[in-house]
Design an enzyme around this catalytic site. Structure first.
Site, PDB file in Angstrom:
ATOM      1  N   CYS A  23     -59.810 -30.542  -1.210  1.00 20.42           N
ATOM      2  CA  CYS A  23     -58.793 -30.871  -1.314  1.00 20.42           C
ATOM      3  C   CYS A  23     -58.158 -29.399  -3.311  1.00 20.42           C
ATOM      4  O   CYS A  23     -56.878 -29.201  -2.561  1.00 20.42           O
ATOM      5  CB  CYS A  23     -58.791 -31.831  -2.726  1.00 20.42           C
ATOM      6  SG  CYS A  23     -59.755 -33.517  -1.092  1.00 20.42           S
ATOM      7  N   ASP A  35     -69.714  -3.690 -36.060  1.00 23.79           N
ATOM      8  CA  ASP A  35     -68.781  -4.021 -36.755  1.00 23.79           C
ATOM      9  C   ASP A  35     -69.682  -4.054 -38.315  1.00 23.79           C
ATOM     10  O   ASP A  35     -70.450  -4.551 -38.175  1.00 23.79           O
ATOM     11  CB  ASP A  35     -67.570  -4.307 -36.541  1.00 23.79           C
ATOM     12  CG  ASP A  35     -66.658  -3.928 -38.194  1.00 23.79           C
ATOM     13  OD1 ASP A  35     -66.763  -2.748 -38.728  1.00 23.79           O
ATOM     14  OD2 ASP A  35     -66.574  -4.958 -38.958  1.00 23.79           O
TER      15      ASP A  35
END
Length: 725
Positions: free
Chosen positions: A15, A417
């Site tokens: 479906c 970082d």
């Protein structure tokens, strides 16, 4: 434009494939993706088509659409479950007497029952055409789209048994004497039962969203025209001043304007320790005020609040499709036609070639049709993704899409970082060294007297360290690149770097070694001089977050290469790296150059994650294979990061990777069992064991097995709820 449309009425992966294929072919549709488990269509389209036209196209295929909101979805799912429950109970009530009459009284005990066939027909008709109406509707819809679905298989299989039984009644001599109404009725009962269980278990996969929605309070106490008024949360507007009493939930996001308290933010950040809040601090909607009372000004309401953004993010992630799911989608698209072909070939082989009876061959045909279930294939990936993203949200790890959840386990390299990610991003005083007779409290006090008027970034660290009331300095002067000078009473004070001290010809021979030692640790050092004599050294540094070192250690144990990228000079970067155990240092990298460094690592064959705060790291986060942003509070983090760590805890990078590993393991288990089930089930249904063992699969058993296969896949995904980081 991009939109998510809630769809109801899908019964299997086929479906979903039909909708995806049909909508994808529409003029103006750029891409269409249907998630069978979450029952959502995610569609990207241009100005040549509208969302309303897309919805109408979906409804033309025989499915229903809704607005996709959590409340609507909950109502639709409850409605579906109630409908399936009613159908199952009706079907069960009629199938029990059918089974007793056909199997127990007739076949097992050989009892003759007057008007047996007529009674069975009357009992079977409601099951076949009332309870089973959806199968015929689904088949007709699929035929209009020139395709087939699971409904097609059920309709063909049960209709074959039902029609044959009618023919037996009408032409008893030609087609034999035994009817198979019980096969049709019991099959439909099993399949409806399976779909009811499936609807219940699928509902449980999205519990994370329900929990998040349930966090939001229903009302808020606003202060308007000097009066306290309790209003629905929907009526709160930006700028409203809201009163929060002890024990109450904070209604929306805002900034405290008066008062002090501690706030339990665990439901948003996962952090168990309450956070102290005072004037100027931000508060998040749905968090719980503990002891104090305060007023805050609303800055974000409705869809702009952090909670709503998190709900939307988790919803989108649960509705997205993982790359691994494409395997199952591809198989599902060919599956139903292939099953019908196998069933016809099996019937023909047994009836025309081997010479078995029509009843035997029909039993094989029906068993093959019924046992084949593409539902388990369609549910294998999305159910695991839904539970995985939900568990991530519970642990403060927001995963923005199925692709990120799937790919995180492939990462080989993690680039952090430094500032604000591994470190707190705020300098603090780490060392106070007295050179002469002045004690440490006086050293920091004299430094603060000058820094009180300074706008230098390090001034805040000095002021935070100093205690008590700080006097005013006179003759204050800031010397850029050197430091500051001033007077306090009759004392001349200098506070700055070595260049400032040497420029003023102050003797520092005995402290230069200590300064070099502190700077070697990555700290910024400042020397305090009073009346031309050095009296102390103050070192300031951006300190590591509590879990930074353990985060790096955990990633290394997982076999990941860990890098640190920073704009700091090489010496400072190496000093921080040595504290963390990171040897791969990328220093003196400007924000705009971080993206290039990520690219270099990728070119060397590494699968890279960039971990940053989501502001100046945005280009690098976007460039990386997976961008991991710390802090869901920043809009940029939500935009650029594929994974967001709500608690700002670098340790959660490993949690995200671990969760990805766990989810992929579950997906592979689900796919294995789905493929294995069909690979083994279809040949057995086709009668492969009959020549050797005399065993022929009863279609009723095939129906039960088919129903349980989908439930088992969803249940396996639900076991992920036991996950602990």
């Amino acid at each position: 434009m991009k939109s998510t449309i809630k769809i109801s009425g899908m019964h299997c992966a086929s479906c979903a494939q039909n909708i995806e294929s049909s909508i994808g072919k529409m003029d103006g549709v750029i891409s269409a993706s249907v998630n069978f488990a979450s029952e959502k269509l995610t569609v990207e389209f241009n100005e040549n088509v509208t969302e309303n036209q897309i919805k109408k196209a979906v409804e033309k295929l025989g499915f229903k659409t809704a607005d996709g909101s959590v409340d609507t979805e909950k109502k639709e799912r409850e409605k579906e479950m109630q409908s399936l429950k009613r159908k199952f109970l009706l079907s069960l009530a009629l199938s029990i007497p059918i089974f007793i009459i056909s199997m127990i009284l007739d076949m097992w005990f050989g009892m003759s029952i007057p008007f047996k066939n007529e009674i069975l027909l009357i009992l079977t008709i409601p099951v076949q055409f009332v309870v089973g109406y959806g199968f015929y509707k689904g088949t007709f819809t699929a035929l209009k789209a020139k395709t087939a679905s699971m409904d097609t298989l059920v309709a063909i299989g049960t209709s074959a048994a039902f029609i044959y039984s009618i023919l037996v009644m009408v032409f008893p001599g030609l087609f034999g004497s035994h009817v198979y109404f019980e096969t049709s009725a019991v099959l439909i009962t099993f399949i409806i039962f399976g779909r009811w269980l499936e609807a219940i278990t699928k509902g449980k996969t999205s519990e994370a969203i329900k929990k998040l929605v349930g966090l939001q309070p229903k009302t808020a106490i606003v202060i308007r025209k000097g009066k306290e008024t309790e209003i629905p949360i929907e009526d709160v507007v930006v700028g409203d001043v809201i009163l929060v009493k002890p024990g109450q939930k904070i209604p929306v996001d805002g900034v405290i304007v008066d008062g002090h308290s501690s706030v339990d933010e665990s439901m948003i950040t996962g952090e168990s320790i309450p956070v102290e809040k005072g004037k100027g601090d931000t508060v998040i909607g749905a968090t719980i005020n503990k002891h104090g009372s305060f007023r805050f000004r609303a800055t974000k309401v409705g869809k702009d609040t952090a909670l709503y953004q998190i709900i939307k993010l988790v919803e989108d992630a649960q509705g997205s499709k993982a790359p691994i799911q494409r395997i199952a989608d591809r198989v599902s698209s060919y599956f139903v036609p292939a099953v019908i072909l196998i069933a016809l070939l099996s019937f023909s082989l047994w009836f025309f070639v081997i010479g078995q009876t029509f009843i035997f061959s029909l039993t094989v045909f029906v068993a093959v049709i019924i046992i084949a279930c593409p539902c388990s294939l369609g549910l294998a990936t999305p159910t695991a993704i839904m539970v995985g993203t939900g568990k991530g949200a519970e642990n403060g790890v927001l995963i923005k899409g199925a692709e990120a959840l799937e790919n995180a386990h492939k990462l080989t390299t993690i680039v952090f970082d430094k500032t604000g990610t591994l470190t707190k991003g705020k300098p603090v005083v780490t060392d106070i060294v007295n050179v002469g007779k002045m004690n440490k409290n006086d050293i920091i006090k004299y430094a603060a007297i000058l820094e009180k008027k300074s706008e230098h970034p390090l001034a805040e660290a000095i002021m935070n360290k100093a205690k008590g009331k700080i006097p005013e300095a006179s003759s204050f002067k800031a010397i850029p690149g050197y430091g500051i000078t001033g007077k306090y009473g009759k004392q001349d004070i200098l506070f700055g770097n070595l260049k400032l001290i040497k420029k003023n010809k102050i003797v520092i021979d005995d402290i230069e070694e200590k300064v070099a030692q502190l700077e070697g640790q990555g700290k910024t050092t400042m020397i305090l001089s009073v009346n031309k004599k050095a009296v102390g050294i103050i070192a300031v540094a951006d300190v590591l977050k509590k879990n930074s070192k353990s985060a790096v250690e955990r990633l290394k144990k997982m076999g990941k290469d860990v890098f640190m990228i920073t704009g700091d000079n090489e010496r400072t970067a190496r000093a921080i790296g040595s504290q963390l155990g990171i040897t791969n240092i990328l220093a003196e990298v400007l924000p705009e150059e971080k993206e290039k460094e990520i690219g270099k690592l990728q070119k060397s064959g590494k699968v890279v994650a960039m971990v940053g705060d989501g502001i100046n790291d945005a280009p690098a986060l976007a460039k990386a294979d997976i961008g991991i942003a710390l802090g869901a509070g920043t809009d940029v983090a939500l935009e650029t990061g594929q994974i967001i760590l709500v608690k700002d805890d670098p340790k959660d990078v490993a949690t995200a990777i671990d969760l990805s590993n766990y989810t992929i393991k579950k997906i592979r288990q689900n796919l294995f069992w789905a493929f294995f089930y069909n690979s083994v089930g279809i040949p057995i249904a086709a009668g492969i064991l009959y020549p050797f063992t005399g065993f022929l699969l009863n279609p009723m058993i095939a129906g039960a097995a088919m129903a349980l296969s989908s439930v088992s896949v969803v249940s396996n995904s639900l076991l992920m709820k036991r996950y602990k980081k």
